[in-house]
Design an enzyme around this catalytic site. Sequence first.
Site, short mmCIF file in Angstrom:
data_model
loop_
_atom_site.label_atom_id
_atom_site.label_comp_id
_atom_site.label_asym_id
_atom_site.label_seq_id
_atom_site.Cartn_x
_atom_site.Cartn_y
_atom_site.Cartn_z
N LYS A 55 0.84 -1.20 0.00
CA LYS A 55 0.00 0.00 0.00
C LYS A 55 0.88 1.25 0.00
O LYS A 55 0.61 2.22 -0.72
CB LYS A 55 -0.95 -0.01 1.21
CG LYS A 55 -2.10 -0.98 1.02
CD LYS A 55 -2.91 -1.21 2.29
CE LYS A 55 -3.91 -2.34 2.05
NZ LYS A 55 -4.62 -2.77 3.26
N GLN A 69 -5.12 -1.81 9.34
CA GLN A 69 -4.89 -3.11 8.71
C GLN A 69 -5.48 -4.21 9.59
O GLN A 69 -5.14 -4.32 10.76
CB GLN A 69 -3.38 -3.32 8.49
CG GLN A 69 -3.03 -4.58 7.73
CD GLN A 69 -3.55 -4.56 6.29
OE1 GLN A 69 -3.44 -3.56 5.59
NE2 GLN A 69 -4.13 -5.67 5.87
N ASP A 96 -11.40 2.79 3.54
CA ASP A 96 -11.69 1.37 3.34
C ASP A 96 -13.20 1.12 3.22
O ASP A 96 -13.62 0.06 2.78
CB ASP A 96 -11.15 0.54 4.53
CG ASP A 96 -9.86 -0.20 4.20
OD1 ASP A 96 -9.56 -0.36 2.99
OD2 ASP A 96 -9.16 -0.62 5.13
#
Length: 285
Positions: free
Chosen positions: A53, A97, A120
């Site tokens: 990422k 994460q 997200d």
Amino acid sequence: MSADIIDGNAIAGKIRAELKIRAENLAQHGMQSGLAVILVGDDPASCIYVRNKAKACRESGIRSEVYNFPGETSQETVLQHIHALNANPEIHGILVQLPLPPHFESHRVIAAIAIEKDVDGFHPCNVGALATGNALFYPCTPYGVMMMLKERDVLIEGQHAVVVGRSNIVGKPISLMLLERGATVTICTSKTRILAEHTRNADILVVATGKPRMITADMVKSGATVIDVGINRMDDGTLCGDVDFTSVKEKAGHITPVPGGVGPMTITMLMSNAIEAAERARAAM
Ligand code: NDP
């Protein structure tokens, strides 16, 4: 006849080129999209995802800040950090994460992210907004799938879409997005009695189970669009999807490969959400 293979790397490359222009546009106004990534612990797969990422951010003109907390960090410490990032005007997107260590309540941590920075799309408010057709951010993997369908002009309205899998990150959101676009949607799970009876009726078949090559050609309608979200590492180190690509590509109309299908789209749509978040912040100035 062999199916059209939807090349995720090529589509992602095209979108990344557009994102670079949008990042340059922001730069001309003295702004750079900032993405904060929170990683707790040292799970090897998570560390690789976070590294990828950060690399994608660099390539897309996004500034990334990775906060790697030791595995024994308290939830309170991480929540305080998220509150600080929420208030930081140079950070436009925040992602945590997953999975978090067992002593964390993931839902509380995700719910602490400011919804306008929830790139997200996992915050409960964004999940609710998606369900009511007003998503602020689409979750990255389903968003990538929709972009692949768009790229190939796949008709969605009035079509029968069958989604195999009901996870919060793939199955449920892609079902809602297809429904929103006018598809008739069937969702199958491990409890579905005769799976093939459903999959054989699909004009669009999206598979996200984590079960290697479980969808075989006899389970697919001739000419169907087959999107394989699965990524499975086999004993010999190779990757394969949840669809038996070799046999299904002879029957489907369009099909995504693994690797090189949905995978590269997911991270690209994260970059897209991060740029979008910064553009919205600029518009609100
Ligand atoms: P989950 O394990 O959270 O969910 C799997 C789903 O598949 C569950 O709903 C389960 O049903 C269902 N399922 C399992 N076996 C069967 C079966 N035999 N028949 C029908 N349904 C079944 O997985 P994720 O959604 O997180 O991920 C799915 C796959 O996609 C994995 O391979 C993952 O690595 C990959 N993935 C790929 C991404 C990408 O960027 N390409 C991003 C995210 C995931 P039940 O609920 O009843 O247990």
